[in-house]
Write a protein that holds these residues in place. Structure first.
Motif, mmCIF file in Angstrom:
data_model
loop_
_atom_site.group_PDB
_atom_site.id
_atom_site.type_symbol
_atom_site.label_atom_id
_atom_site.label_comp_id
_atom_site.label_asym_id
_atom_site.label_seq_id
_atom_site.Cartn_x
_atom_site.Cartn_y
_atom_site.Cartn_z
ATOM 1 N N UNK A 1 0.847 -1.185 0.000
ATOM 2 C CA UNK A 1 0.000 0.000 0.000
ATOM 3 C C UNK A 1 0.883 1.235 0.000
ATOM 4 N N UNK A 2 0.523 2.224 -0.798
ATOM 5 C CA UNK A 2 1.255 3.483 -0.810
ATOM 6 C C UNK A 2 0.251 4.623 -0.852
ATOM 7 N N UNK A 3 0.503 5.677 -0.078
ATOM 8 C CA UNK A 3 -0.387 6.835 -0.039
ATOM 9 C C UNK A 3 0.098 7.875 -1.041
ATOM 10 N N UNK A 4 -0.819 8.281 -1.930
ATOM 11 C CA UNK A 4 -0.503 9.266 -2.958
ATOM 12 C C UNK A 4 -1.350 10.514 -2.728
ATOM 13 N N UNK A 5 -0.726 11.669 -2.701
ATOM 14 C CA UNK A 5 -1.454 12.931 -2.562
ATOM 15 C C UNK A 5 -2.148 13.232 -3.879
ATOM 16 N N UNK A 6 -3.509 13.215 -3.914
ATOM 17 C CA UNK A 6 -4.225 13.430 -5.181
ATOM 18 C C UNK A 6 -3.939 14.780 -5.824
ATOM 19 N N UNK A 7 -3.591 15.780 -5.014
ATOM 20 C CA UNK A 7 -3.369 17.130 -5.532
ATOM 21 C C UNK A 7 -1.980 17.300 -6.127
ATOM 22 N N UNK A 8 -0.964 16.736 -5.463
ATOM 23 C CA UNK A 8 0.413 16.955 -5.903
ATOM 24 C C UNK A 8 1.038 15.754 -6.607
ATOM 25 N N UNK A 9 0.467 14.571 -6.378
ATOM 26 C CA UNK A 9 1.051 13.359 -6.952
ATOM 27 C C UNK A 9 2.200 12.801 -6.144
ATOM 28 N N UNK A 10 2.566 13.486 -5.046
ATOM 29 C CA UNK A 10 3.647 13.000 -4.199
ATOM 30 C C UNK A 10 3.189 11.771 -3.413
ATOM 31 N N UNK A 11 4.128 10.874 -3.158
ATOM 32 C CA UNK A 11 3.772 9.619 -2.482
ATOM 33 C C UNK A 11 4.714 9.330 -1.330
ATOM 34 N N UNK A 12 4.213 8.492 -0.405
ATOM 35 C CA UNK A 12 5.039 8.047 0.701
ATOM 36 C C UNK A 12 5.756 6.762 0.355
ATOM 37 N N UNK A 13 6.235 6.075 1.359
ATOM 38 C CA UNK A 13 6.957 4.818 1.150
ATOM 39 C C UNK A 13 5.971 3.657 1.113
ATOM 40 N N UNK A 14 6.233 2.636 0.294
ATOM 41 C CA UNK A 14 5.354 1.459 0.243
ATOM 42 C C UNK A 14 5.302 0.738 1.591
ATOM 43 N N UNK A 15 4.108 0.289 1.947
ATOM 44 C CA UNK A 15 3.914 -0.449 3.196
ATOM 45 C C UNK A 15 3.400 -1.844 2.870
ATOM 46 N N UNK A 16 4.040 -2.857 3.430
ATOM 47 C CA UNK A 16 3.597 -4.231 3.224
ATOM 48 C C UNK A 16 2.287 -4.463 3.958
ATOM 49 N N UNK A 17 1.258 -4.899 3.232
ATOM 50 C CA UNK A 17 -0.054 -5.156 3.822
ATOM 51 C C UNK A 17 -0.168 -6.602 4.287
ATOM 52 N N UNK A 18 0.266 -7.534 3.444
ATOM 53 C CA UNK A 18 0.131 -8.964 3.735
ATOM 54 C C UNK A 18 1.361 -9.450 4.494
ATOM 55 N N UNK A 19 1.333 -9.323 5.813
ATOM 56 C CA UNK A 19 2.508 -9.609 6.624
ATOM 57 C C UNK A 19 2.652 -11.077 7.007
ATOM 58 N N UNK A 20 1.608 -11.863 6.826
ATOM 59 C CA UNK A 20 1.705 -13.299 7.092
ATOM 60 C C UNK A 20 1.675 -14.060 5.776
ATOM 61 N N UNK A 21 2.106 -15.308 5.788
ATOM 62 C CA UNK A 21 2.151 -16.129 4.571
ATOM 63 C C UNK A 21 2.916 -15.384 3.468
ATOM 64 N N UNK A 22 4.129 -14.981 3.784
ATOM 65 C CA UNK A 22 4.927 -14.159 2.881
ATOM 66 C C UNK A 22 5.059 -14.795 1.506
#
Length: 220
Positions: free
Chosen positions: A24-45
């Motif tokens: 999952x990554x958060x993207x600012x709809x106004x600027x297009x800037x994004x944060x760092x990717x976050x792993x959602x599925x932490x089990x059953x890698x």
């Protein structure tokens, strides 16, 4: 399947170390800037793929692969608390998942019980599975904005876009602008518009086009 919400949350599948997981990554709809990717599925890698958002952006569905010969599990995660539910769907094999706008069901493809290929509706509350389209050559696109129809491209001899009533299974042909190359379009997250790339007549330019299901084009 839907990858981004109206608020700008983007989900994607990433292969690392020989397996697939959902990020999952958060993207600012106004600027297009994004944060760092976050792993959602932490089990059953390394066993997750085909992520799809709920209409309100609070839940994320994805498939968890299992040992050969067994269909993937359908997983549904609440992003508020990280709680995950898993469902045995009865599908023989699936590689596509689409959540309905009301969040009560999911459209799954391609192989249902007895290897019947098509699009099947799985209801979360009753865990019932039923086919709405049986076809050997199709491209699923997603639910309509009101959730009453499912859009797909029927390939092969038919070579046409259709909307299927999820209750009755009745099909109606959808006519897009002539510049849409049949299968080469995607639905907007709310199911109200399509987006595609069009070749301009007598020009080498290609344009990104948004079209209402109505259909009025807005060229970008």
């Amino acid at each position: 399947a839907k990858r981004i919400t109206r608020s700008g949350n983007l989900a994607f599948d990433l292969s690392r170390g020989g397996g697939w997981d959902v990020y999952l990554i958060e993207v600012n709809p106004a600027t297009g800037e994004s944060g760092s990717p976050k792993l959602v599925t932490e089990s059953f890698f390394g066993q997750h793929m085909r992520s799809a958002w709920s209409a309100d952006g609070t839940k994320l569905a994805y498939l968890r692969t299992r040992q050969e010969g067994r269909a993937p599990l359908l997983c549904l995660m609440s992003l508020a608390d990280g709680r995950e539910e898993t469902f045995e769907t009865g599908m023989r094999y699936m590689n596509s998942v689409f959540l309905s706008p009301d969040g009560k069901s999911a459209a799954l493809a391609p192989a249902g019980p007895a290897d019947k290929y098509g699009i099947h509706i799985f209801t979360f509350e009753t865990r019932a599975l039923r086919p709405i389209v049986l076809s050997g050559d199709f491209r699923p696109k997603g639910f309509s904005a009101d959730g009453k129809e499912f859009l797909l491209f029927q390939a092969g001899k038919r070579n046409e876009n259709v909307a299927v009533d999820i209750t009755t299974g009745t099909e109606r042909k959808i006519m897009f602008a002539e510049s849409v190359e049949n299968n080469n379009y995607d639905l907007s997250p709310d199911g109200s518009r399509i987006v595609y790339v069009a070749n301009e007549p007598d020009s080498k330019r290609r344009q990104l086009v948004l079209s209402d299901i109505g259909f009025k084009d807005k060229r970008i």
